[in-house]
Motif scaffolding. Structure first.
Motif, mmCIF file in Angstrom:
data_model
loop_
_atom_site.group_PDB
_atom_site.id
_atom_site.type_symbol
_atom_site.label_atom_id
_atom_site.label_comp_id
_atom_site.label_asym_id
_atom_site.label_seq_id
_atom_site.Cartn_x
_atom_site.Cartn_y
_atom_site.Cartn_z
ATOM 1 N N SER A 600 0.910 -1.031 0.203
ATOM 2 C CA SER A 600 -0.027 0.097 -0.081
ATOM 3 C C SER A 600 0.867 1.121 -0.039
ATOM 4 O O SER A 600 0.498 2.265 -0.397
ATOM 5 N N LEU A 601 2.084 1.152 0.503
ATOM 6 C CA LEU A 601 2.795 2.357 0.696
ATOM 7 C C LEU A 601 3.444 2.793 -0.700
ATOM 8 O O LEU A 601 3.676 4.023 -0.950
ATOM 9 N N ILE A 602 3.408 1.708 -1.580
ATOM 10 C CA ILE A 602 4.157 2.038 -3.003
ATOM 11 C C ILE A 602 3.117 3.064 -3.746
ATOM 12 O O ILE A 602 3.679 4.130 -3.993
ATOM 13 N N GLY A 603 1.890 3.214 -3.394
ATOM 14 C CA GLY A 603 0.867 4.190 -4.005
ATOM 15 C C GLY A 603 0.957 5.519 -3.447
ATOM 16 O O GLY A 603 1.087 6.539 -4.158
ATOM 17 N N VAL A 604 1.246 5.489 -2.132
ATOM 18 C CA VAL A 604 1.254 7.048 -1.564
ATOM 19 C C VAL A 604 2.960 7.627 -2.026
ATOM 20 O O VAL A 604 2.925 8.749 -2.259
ATOM 21 N N VAL A 605 3.632 6.667 -1.731
ATOM 22 C CA VAL A 605 5.157 7.112 -2.283
ATOM 23 C C VAL A 605 5.245 7.640 -3.844
ATOM 24 O O VAL A 605 5.795 8.694 -4.089
ATOM 25 N N VAL A 606 4.608 6.911 -4.658
ATOM 26 C CA VAL A 606 4.598 7.265 -6.136
ATOM 27 C C VAL A 606 3.886 8.512 -6.303
ATOM 28 O O VAL A 606 4.394 9.500 -6.958
ATOM 29 N N GLY A 708 6.742 3.944 6.902
ATOM 30 C CA GLY A 708 7.486 4.066 5.586
ATOM 31 C C GLY A 708 7.072 5.407 5.181
ATOM 32 O O GLY A 708 7.866 6.178 4.516
ATOM 33 N N LEU A 709 5.683 6.142 5.690
ATOM 34 C CA LEU A 709 5.507 7.343 5.004
ATOM 35 C C LEU A 709 6.199 8.494 5.458
ATOM 36 O O LEU A 709 6.556 9.471 4.922
#
Length: 786
Positions: A600-606, A708-709
């Motif tokens: 899920s973190l991938i989407g926010v970081v991207v 992560g965020l």
């Protein structure tokens, strides 16, 4: 609008500027969850609704961002702030307070919670108006006019430092070093690894299994003895309280009750099998179950129910020949036992002997955390074989089918007809079989006569079963199980509460190193361990597929390879925050939920990285236009550096606010903050408590995203400009060699007679070599390196 543009025009320009990055970022975030839809198995059926919910919500947010928000902005957004009229606020708050109080009093007097809730909510709205006047408005202005500008200045100074001289290389290598350092910490201080979140038991099952063939009344007596011991364990002073019970005659009696346990229910016979061993539809007169149901989490006064589970697992004993196991309710889809050793082979007898030998070996090692090892196949299942003497049956012309059919009819019955009640459309079957007292009498069954037609004479004859068959007593296997055509015997056990199943199995594997296994048999850990490896493998593949999909979307967005590599680097680096958070705060690594959090973190970081990089690319294009450079020319390093600083400073607010809102939004879920808005207004009691079953399930995912965020925000604001500047410098290094040999390039464009049309144009930052031939022009641009 702050530059003097009308609201409509400003909104159009703003939407046109951010449409593509928002579409790309949202698409990338949505596509991250696509691999999770194809999650196989029972776990996929259980978990697939989460990615579907995320995808629907994110797709809806794109419509809101590009359609709804611009429409609202044109109508309600203003550049100049208006001070709220204090007199009007006080007047309105007073009116709401008076009206709300009257409604609340009316609700209290009529014992109507709904009316009371309307009144108290009206008063609450008035109080909110006053809080907004004295706290909200000043706090907002301080945040926007004081805190954020100071933060932007400090961020600009730090970003200039990070982009100056050789500092970009230092920051990049330092981040890579930090990634390796996080992996080293994971190895030195490894967190406990669990497959699925371990929930606080809502209820506890005590499974009782007597030897196969035990009469149900005997099993009932055993269950009653176990129930007395269970009550003695749980009904102790810490869990007891005095209550007053009103009798039917009006008198009041003081009694003690267990405030932690709602009920204790005992059951014997059908429906008492352990669900972890699979669904069983067979009669089980030898099994019993005692279920203890606990009160809701908010009513447990901080008491953990795992303590009750541990006491029962430790103290329930003293029943020779009876297996007593204690387990809690499963939070999620069914999985196998935590400890599940499968032995495979061809012959059942040697398999059972090997299983018994393995069980005794592991028990001798006394591995901590193992509740009680047991073999899933029992060789002591009683049976009464009826052996037909085929020679006698042949002389009497009795078929073996007739003997078997007679015995089956006597025991299980046979449908001989149907009947229908007048006025009823249903047909009821008529079954014929022996009475209960006769069915359990071996002599009656063996003396029962077989009626058949003699095929030689054509006459109807009757022969007792005992004339052609003899009964016996023996034992057999309770079941024979197979996997891939191989016979399988399982040695399994629960893990005692408080122990980590992966650590227990690791110790068991070390102990098994000294076990001399028969080469005829296969030995493997299955059950929960097998499920864990499968789900871990799938989530790892889903992570890589999500990265590849994001890579394709960013390539489409920026038409570049270097930009996607920067964004994928930030995704990998963001895991540093997750790993450091787990190590520093000593949290468990929950394979299922923590991995979902990382995905899920991938989407926010991207999302944040695309917003920053798209604006940086826009500033690069504007700088080229300002310097008179063509679209494919490389900017000077100083111009690139200034553009990145402006892009970072401009996008600081959206990136920072996105991270803050996401972290604050996940915190209640991470800590399990519970508040009942209904009772807040109807009873003036919000029933606030921290923790619960939801935080056990969703907490690992929330903390993974939060850790992560927080780190990914640093990556977006600092490392994205740093990596973009490093890429620009690398490209300029190539240009330096090309510019040093520019005359060689001119010579390569043809012989001297064809170079008459060549023109060399120099500017402060680049040069071009052009040749006109056949009404075409070839242009090569190179940028200087500072």
């Amino acid at each position: 609008m702050s530059n003097g543009e009308p609201a409509m025009i400003a909104t159009r320009k703003a939407v046109g500027e951010v449409t593509m990055p928002i579409v790309a970022a949202t698409t990338a975030t949505v596509m991250v969850f696509v691999p999770l839809i194809f999650w196989p198995g029972i776990m996929g059926q259980f978990m697939k609704w989460m990615p579907i919910t995320f995808m629907v919500a994110l797709s809806s947010s794109l419509f809101v961002a590009l359609v709804v928000n611009p429409a609202l902005s044109t109508q309600f957004m203003k550049v100049e702030r208006e001070n709220p009229n204090a007199k009007k606020v006080y007047r309105l708050a007073g009116i709401l307070a008076v009206i709300g109080t009257l409604i609340a009093v009316l609700g209290f007097s009529s014992h109507s919670g709904f009316v009371t809730g309307i009144g108290t909510f009206t008063v609450f709205v008035g109080i909110l108006g006053l809080l907004n006047l004295h706290l909200g408005v000043p706090g907002t202005r301080w945040f926007q006019d004081s805190l954020l500008p100071r933060l932007e200045k400090r961020y600009e100074r730090f970003l200039r430092f990070a982009l100056a001289k050789h500092h970009p290389r230092t920051f990049f290598l330092g981040t890579i070093g930090l990634l390796f350092f996080a992996f080293v910490l994971l190895g030195v201080f490894p967190p406990k690894v669990e497959f699925f979140p371990i929930n606080e038991p809502k209820y506890v099952n005590v499974f009782i299994e007597a030897p196969i063939g035990t009469d149900i009344e005997k099993t009932d007596k055993i269950t009653r003895l176990v129930e007395k011991q269970v009550n003695a364990i749980v009904n102790v002073p810490p869990y007891m309280e005095d209550v007053e019970v009103k009798r039917a005659n009006g008198t009041v009696e003081k009694k003690q009750r267990n405030w932690l346990i709602n009920s204790v229910i005992s059951q014997v016979g059908n429906g008492t099998s352990d669900p972890a061993q699979g669904v069983s539809f067979a009669n089980t007169p030898n099994k019993g179950r005692i279920q203890l149901s606990f009160v809701k989490y908010a009513e447990r006064k901080g008491q953990t129910t795992t303590e009750i589970l541990l006491k029962l697992q430790r103290d329930l004993a003293g029943y020779p020949g009876v297996i007593v196991s204690v387990d809690k309710d499963a939070a999620g889809p069914p999985t196998g036992k935590p400890i599940n050793l499968e032995i495979t082979g061809d012959e059942i007898e040697p398999l059972l002997a090997e299983a018994d030998r393995l069980k005794l070996f592991m028990e001798s090692k006394n591995v901590p955390g193992v509740e009680a090892l047991r073999v899933d196949i029992d060789r002591q299942k009683p049976e009464m074989p009826i052996v037909i003497d085929r020679a006698k049956a042949g002389r009497l012309n009795v078929s073996t089918y007739a003997v078997a059919d007679a015995i089956r009819t006597a025991l299980f019955g046979k449908e001989v007809s149907t009947f229908r009640v007048e006025g009823d459309d249903d047909d009821y079957k008529i079954q014929v079989r022996l009475k209960d007292d006769q069915r359990y009498d071996v002599g009656t069954i063996m003396d029962m006569k077989i009626t058949f037609r003699d095929m030689l004479t054509g006459q109807i004859r009757q022969v007792p079963i005992s004339a052609v068959a003899t009964e016996g007593l023996g034992t057999t296997f309770s079941a024979i199980k197979r996997t891939d055509l191989k016979r399988v015997v399982t040695v399994s056990s629960n893990v005692i509460a408080g122990y980590n199943s992966n650590e227990v199995i690791a110790e068991m594997k070390d102990a098994l190193a000294g076990y001399e296994k028969d080469e005829r048999f296969g030995l493997a850990f299955t059950g929960q361990q097998e499920d864990q490896m499968k789900e871990m493998s799938f989530l790892g593949r889903a992570f890589l597929i999500a990265l590849f999909i994001v890579f394709l979307i960013i390539v489409w967005q920026f038409n570049s390879i270097s930009y996607p590599m920067v964004i994928l680097s930030t995704v990998v680096f963001s895991t540093i925050g997750v790993f450091l958070g787990l190590v520093v705060f000593r949290m468990d690594f929950i394979i299922l939920m923590t991995m979902l959090g990382i995905i899920s973190l991938i989407g926010v970081v991207v999302n944040n990285a695309i917003v920053l990089m798209d604006f940086a690319k826009l500033l690069f294009d504007r700088q080229r236009e300002k310097l008179g450079l063509p679209e494919d020319a490389e900017l000077p390093i100083e111009a690139s550096r200034e553009s990145l600083i402006i892009a970072g400073k401009t996008r600081l607010r959206p990136v920072l606010l996105t991270a803050i809102t996401a972290v604050l939004g996940l915190l209640p879920l991470a800590i399990g903050f519970n508040l009942n808005f209904g009772t807040l207004f109807t009873e003036l009691d919000p029933h606030i408590h921290i923790g619960g079953d939801n935080v056990i399930f969703w907490g690992p995912l929330s903390w993974a995203v939060i850790y992560g965020l927080i780190f990914a925000t640093f990556l977006t604001l600092i490392m994205v400009p740093v990596m973009l500047l490093i890429i620009a410098k690398i490209k300029h290094q190539g240009c330096r060699a090309q510019r040093g040999n520019w005359w060689t390039l001119v010579e390569r464009m043809g012989p001297p007679e064809k170079r008459r049309s060549i023109s060399i144009n120099w500017s402060a930052h680049c040069f071009s070599i052009s040749r006109n031939q056949d009404k075409t022009e070839t242009v090569i641009y190179y940028t200087t390196v500072e």
